[in-house]
Design an enzyme around this catalytic site. Structure first.
Site, short mmCIF file in Angstrom:
data_model
loop_
_atom_site.label_atom_id
_atom_site.label_comp_id
_atom_site.label_asym_id
_atom_site.label_seq_id
_atom_site.Cartn_x
_atom_site.Cartn_y
_atom_site.Cartn_z
N VAL A 60 3.00 0.22 -4.89
CA VAL A 60 1.84 0.32 -4.00
C VAL A 60 2.23 0.62 -2.55
CG1 VAL A 60 1.68 -2.11 -3.31
CG2 VAL A 60 -0.41 -0.76 -3.62
N TYR A 61 3.50 0.48 -2.17
CA TYR A 61 3.90 0.75 -0.80
C TYR A 61 3.68 2.24 -0.49
CZ TYR A 61 6.31 -3.80 -0.75
OH TYR A 61 6.63 -5.14 -0.82
N SER A 62 2.79 2.50 0.44
CA SER A 62 2.45 3.88 0.83
C SER A 62 2.14 4.73 -0.41
CB SER A 62 3.58 4.52 1.65
OG SER A 62 3.77 3.81 2.86
N LEU A 63 1.45 4.08 -1.36
CA LEU A 63 0.97 4.75 -2.58
C LEU A 63 2.06 5.57 -3.28
CD1 LEU A 63 -2.67 5.80 -1.62
CD2 LEU A 63 -1.92 3.95 -3.14
N LYS A 88 7.90 -3.14 -7.97
CA LYS A 88 6.84 -4.07 -8.39
C LYS A 88 5.66 -3.34 -8.98
CE LYS A 88 8.02 -6.70 -4.24
NZ LYS A 88 8.37 -5.53 -3.40
#
Length: 325
Positions: A60-63, A88
């Protein structure tokens, strides 16, 4: 650099884990302060040269663009078998039933997407970013176990949740004959010590490695009390943290500053040295947006705080509600 086994598992990690949330396309997701590929390159190169072998990111970090950058740069500076890649699953990556959460369908879809972005055929440590309380824990644990059996994942980890929920997941794995979690990535620092009540003792008892996130309390422990940064003004998630017990937090931050001045080191080194001296902790996850952040993290390994200094750092703490999950 120092190296240590992750709990009772055979996986060896560096004593400092490089957190990669700051690497990603600033135009994607909720991290406008993140660095693109070229800007991230010097940090990853310096981390590798410092002996850091463990890199933590998330889908999910910066999609997804954080995973892309981490995969590309580790391919540039390392050999795959020399590093530990942790990522993750849980956060919403797209619409529909497979776009987020911890259902079997979502996990199977999202692990393949992470593998493509990272440019690897296996993930060393696959962590559930949060618990999905809408899915039976047995479904989640069996799906994760199947990833291990398929060779897509080597070890499993979890992140912030209540201790009873973590124990329930481990028990479900035992009953099903499935793979247990070997690590807990939880919210732990001088400003958030609620994990000392149950989670950390449980992890020590069960041989689970602990990888604290935000060990510098989103940088609050590394700067003067009233100082701000570009990230503090744009970090939506961070803005929801540390809004309790302000006066005691200020006293802790001031104690960190006083000890740093007495020792001739930085505040970050003091705060990280404290967390490294906690018996349950395997390795803190440290994010970097400046070269000095990495230098401080590595230097903290050589700083041992006295009993009196440890007392000064912890004495002002006021209990508060856990945050971050």
């Amino acid at each position: 650099m120092e190296y240590i086994r992750l709990g009772n598992s055979g996986l060896q990690v560096s004593r400092i884990v490089l957190g990669c949330m700051a690497f990603g396309d600033p135009g994607r997701g909720t991290h406008p302060w993140s660095f693109g590929l070229d800007a991230s390159r010097p940090f990853v190169k310096a981390a590798v040269e410092a002996g850091i072998t463990t890199f933590d990111t998330a889908n999910v970090y910066s999609l997804g663009t954080s995973e892309e950058i981490v995969g590309a740069l580790l391919g540039e500076f390392t050999r795959r078998d020399e590093v530990v890649i942790a990522t993750k699953v849980h956060g919403r990556m797209g619409p529909g039933p497979k776009g987020g959460g911890l259902s079997r369908a979502a996990i199977m879809t999202q692990v393949d997407a992470s593998l493509r972005r990272l440019g690897t055929d296996y993930i060393d440590l696959y962590q559930i970013h949060r618990l999905d309380r809408d899915v039976p824990v047995e479904e989640t644990m069996e799906a994760l176990h199947d990833l291990v059996r398929a060779g897509k994942v080597r070890y499993l980890g979890a992140s912030s949740m209540w201790t009873w929920e973590f124990a329930q997941a481990q028990h479900a794995a035992d009953l099903g004959g499935w793979t247990r979690f070997v690590s807990m990535q939880d919210h732990y620092s001088l400003l958030m010590r609620e994990e000392e009540r149950e989670m950390l003792p449980y992890c020590e008892d069960q041989g689970v490695g602990v990888l604290p996130w935000s060990p510098l309390a989103r940088g609050r422990l590394a700067r003067e009390w009233d100082a701000t940064t570009a990230r503090t003004e744009t970090d939506a998630f961070g803005g929801r943290l540390y809004r309790q017990a302000v006066e005691s937090d200020r006293a802790i931050v001031e104690a960190v500053g006083a000890i740093a001045a007495e020792r001739g080191v930085t505040r970050a080194q003091v705060a990280l040295a404290w967390i490294l001296q906690q018996s349950a902790v395997t390795a803190p996850i440290v994010g970097v947006t400046r070269e000095a952040h990495l230098t401080d993290a590595v230097a903290s390994l050589d700083l041992t705080l006295s009993d009196d200094e440890l007392r000064r750092l912890t004495e002002p703490y006021t209990p508060r509600l856990p945050e971050g999950f």
